[in-house]
Design a protein around this motif. Structure first.
Motif, short mmCIF file in Angstrom:
data_model
loop_
_atom_site.label_atom_id
_atom_site.label_comp_id
_atom_site.label_asym_id
_atom_site.label_seq_id
_atom_site.Cartn_x
_atom_site.Cartn_y
_atom_site.Cartn_z
N ASP A 103 0.84 -1.21 0.00
CA ASP A 103 0.00 0.00 0.00
C ASP A 103 0.86 1.25 0.00
OD1 ASP A 103 -2.19 -1.64 0.05
OD2 ASP A 103 -2.52 -1.46 2.23
N THR A 104 1.98 1.21 0.77
CA THR A 104 2.88 2.37 0.82
C THR A 104 3.52 2.61 -0.54
OG1 THR A 104 3.32 1.92 3.16
CG2 THR A 104 4.86 3.36 2.00
N ASN A 151 1.08 4.14 -2.73
CA ASN A 151 0.90 5.54 -2.35
C ASN A 151 2.05 6.40 -2.85
OD1 ASN A 151 -1.51 5.01 -1.03
ND2 ASN A 151 -0.52 4.62 0.94
N ARG A 153 1.58 7.07 -6.44
CA ARG A 153 0.55 8.11 -6.57
C ARG A 153 1.09 9.48 -6.20
NH1 ARG A 153 -3.23 10.30 -9.36
NH2 ARG A 153 -4.80 11.41 -8.11
N ILE A 154 1.94 9.51 -5.15
CA ILE A 154 2.52 10.79 -4.74
C ILE A 154 3.42 11.35 -5.83
CG2 ILE A 154 4.18 11.83 -3.12
CD1 ILE A 154 2.99 10.00 -0.96
#
Length: 327
Positions: A183-184, A187, A190-191
């Motif tokens: 998940d990180t 993320n 996405r960041i």
């Protein structure tokens, strides 16, 4: 750790509250077919976190709720509680007795609690990890499950040995950590996408920020001018208000003076009215006396006429007597 007691209410055939105490030495529950032995094992499996209705001999989770009979109506909730003796602290809690409870409603909502405190399914699974009662353990083996275990793939049988070796909890934690890492990573991707998109907007945003700063400067000056105008208007309004208050006070004083004069005139008029009423009474009294006098005069006049007629008759009689004597 030892199972001390079992409580069920509204679970399958247990419409009434049913309690079973497992004293030391009890190893089996016996009874005829249809007495509910399998329902007890299903209830224990269910309260320990079983999520598959198939292993509970149903098609959906609401099937575990008592569906009613000819003599009793269906119930809206099923509840099962297991009480464990934790004097050896096999369970990582500072309690000598631990109770695990699960409820399910016909709406589909489900609740878990540990020692009557609400919790999540994850908390129950974590608490029971490495105790032999965790999810996927073989501490409870249903009918026809032995052949399924023996014929299963080695990867599936590995769970049994991991549970026995006490590494299931760490494997679970590793799986949870790997999921969080995935998940990180997602993320982070996405960041980075957001960062690239924002960097492409920095130029226009900088120009817009400069315009915003100029706008804020002009807006501040405009606000000062508006405040100054408002202050002048307020001062003019205060002056006009003071003039109106003075004028109102003068008119009020004048009105009070006129009111006093009017009240004095009204009082004087009331006195004159009283005197007029007295004069009217005297006038009416004199009128009544005058009417009585006139009536008395008319009476006297009538009497005077009668006396005149009598005198005339007397003269006539005298004249006749005189003539009679002469003859």
């Amino acid at each position: 750790m030892r199972l001390k007691s079992f409580e069920a209410r509204g679970f399958k055939s247990f419409a009434d509250k049913t309690s079973l105490n497992f004293e030391p030495g009890i190893t089996a529950i016996v009874g005829p077919n249809g007495s509910g032995k399998s329902n007890i094992s299903d209830a224990i499996r269910w309260v320990l976190g079983e999520q598959s209705a198939k292993y509970l001999r149903g098609t959906k989770m609401e099937d575990v709720i008592f569906s009613g009979s000819n003599e009793r109506r269906a119930m809206g909730m099923a509840e099962v509680t297991l009480n464990f003796d934790n004097t050896d602290h096999s369970l990582p809690l500072d309690f000598d007795e631990v109770s695990i409870c699960r409820r399910v409603f016909r709406s589909g909502d489900s609740e878990y609690s540990i020692n009557k405190k609400p919790c999540r399914l994850k908390d129950v699974v974590t608490l029971l990890a490495d105790t032999g009662l965790g999810r996927g353990s073989m501490s409870m083996i249903g009918q026809n499950r032995i052949d399924e275990i023996l014929n299963s793939h080695p990867e599936d049988r590995r769970t049994i040995f991991e549970e026995a070796a006490g590494i299931a909890k760490y494997r679970m934690r590793k799986k949870e950590a790997m999921r969080k890492l995935d998940d990180t990573a997602a993320n982070l991707v996405r960041i980075n996408d957001i960062k690239s998109e924002i960097e492409s907007r920095l130029g226009p945003l900088k120009a817009a920020a400069e315009k915003a700063e100029k706008y804020q400067g002009f807006a501040g000056e405009l606000r000062k001018v508006q405040v100054t105008q408002f202050v002048h208007r307020i001062e003019n309004i205060e002056i006009a208000k003071q003039k109106l208050e003075d004028k109102y006070k003068a008119l009020s004083d004048e009105n009070t003076e006129h009111t006093s004069k009017v009240k004095a005139k009204e009082a004087e008029g009331m006195g004159l009215k009283v005197e007029l009423d007295k004069l009217n009474e005297e006038y009416n009294h004199l009128q009544n006396i005058l009417a009585e006098k006139e009536k008395h005069i008319e009476t006297l006049r009538g009497q005077e006429g009668v006396m005149a007629e009598r005198i005339t008759q007397c003269h006539n009689n005298i004249d006749r007597l005189a003539k009679a004597k002469i003859n």
